[in-house]
Scaffold this motif. Structure first.
Motif, short mmCIF file in Angstrom:
data_model
loop_
_atom_site.label_atom_id
_atom_site.label_comp_id
_atom_site.label_asym_id
_atom_site.label_seq_id
_atom_site.Cartn_x
_atom_site.Cartn_y
_atom_site.Cartn_z
N THR A 192 75.71 18.82 71.33
CA THR A 192 76.88 19.20 70.53
C THR A 192 77.81 20.15 71.27
OG1 THR A 192 75.67 21.03 69.50
CG2 THR A 192 75.62 18.90 68.36
N GLN A 264 70.74 13.95 68.13
CA GLN A 264 71.72 15.02 68.24
C GLN A 264 71.05 16.29 68.75
OE1 GLN A 264 74.76 15.41 65.16
NE2 GLN A 264 74.25 17.58 64.99
N ASN A 266 71.38 19.81 69.23
CA ASN A 266 72.21 20.91 68.76
C ASN A 266 72.23 22.08 69.74
OD1 ASN A 266 72.94 19.97 65.93
ND2 ASN A 266 70.72 19.76 65.88
#
Length: 304
Positions: A192, A264, A266
């Protein structure tokens, strides 16, 4: 003195990026002639392989990389030995791929990487070493954008495609809209806080407009006619004094038994999870040693 300094930096960078590496006994260096170019690749056969057709993973390096650097970066050769699949590491043209965004040496010289990769896969099938129904593709960064392009333009080759630190480019989106290609299972693994390939989309440093990761997943969901809901889970890892959270989102009910998934990462950046960055002079954002990116890639492939 200036020339010596430049030479020292080149040798240091080349060493860090893994350009120099001896072949293992269960590996071979081969080539394909295309567009008056000798295109090389390394094939790694798993230790103890009996010669019968088995699964194949094609692994595309990032910009400035090579097949050798991809081996050093990902350790997919060691994973292949444990899991019993063949992995091939092609070399891009001048350490780049023609992923369609326009600014790599491969794009600028109109290199046909679609045909190169297709010929490579078909050669391995013809040799009798590969199960044609069990062929997978992964790419990192520039190689990840190339993987997305191959998923759109040659979906029939792959059982599954996963890009790391890369999503759908505007070029690939436009190509998809002109093609009536079949569904294919696709995954994206993205940090991210990637400072090179923005998670939220926009423009990449080496040129080309890209979709956000979220929009890319939604596009593949649409193209594969996936149904809601998505399966979601979160895994937490402890790294020194901080928590690392990984979100997994998976659409399981898609056309022709395909799947679409997002891993994903993070707070993480551009590097392959678990690696020592191959390009030390470029800021790639936060890295981690507690994740094994190659295992995450193969877990996705094995689930298909």
């Amino acid at each position: 003195m200036k020339i010596l300094n430049i030479l020292f930096v080149f040798i240091l960078a080349s060493s860090c990026m893994g350009f120099f590496r001896e072949l293992a006994p269960n590996e071979k260096l081969d080539s394909i002639e295309i567009q008056n170019q000798k295109r090389t690749y390394i094939v790694h056969y798993p230790k103890g392989w009996n010669g019968s057709p088995i699964r194949l993973l094609v692994a595309l390096h990032g910009r400035f990389g090579s097949g050798n650097s991809m081996i050093k970066q990902t350790k997919l050769d060691l994973l292949a030995d444990r899991k019993g699949f063949i992995v091939v590491f092609p070399d891009g043209y001048k350490r780049s791929w023609a992923d369609g965004r326009g600014n790599t040496p491969a794009d600028e010289n109109k290199i046909n990487d679609i045909t190169f990769i297709e010929l490579l896969v078909k050669r391995l099938i013809a040799e009798g070493s590969v199960n044609p129904k069990e062929i997978f593709l992964v790419g990192h960064s520039n190689g990840g954008f190339m993987a997305q392009r191959l998923a759109v333009e040659k979906p029939e080759l792959w059982k599954g495609v996963l890009s790391v630190a890369a999503q759908v480019s505007v070029f690939t989106l436009k190509r998809k809209l002109t093609l009536k290609s079949n569904p294919v299972s696709v995954g994206i693994m993205a940090g991210t806080e990637d400072p090179i390939v923005p998670f939220s989309g926009g423009y990449v440093r080496d040129g080309g407009e890209i979709l956000s990761v979220e929009d890319s997943i939604l596009r593949w969901k649409e193209w594969n006619s996936c149904k809601e809901p998505a399966n979601q889970k979160t895994e937490n890892y402890k790294e020194e004094s901080t928590e690392l959270k990984i979100d997994f989102i998976r659409y399981e009910s898609c056309a022709e038994n395909t799947k679409v998934g997002l891993i994903q990462l993070n707070g993480l950046g551009h590097s392959w999870p678990g690696e020592t960055p191959m390009i030390p002079f470029i800021d790639q954002g936060k890295t981690t040693n507690v994740l094994d990116g190659s295992k995450l890639v193969w877990d996705f492939m094995e689930s298909l």
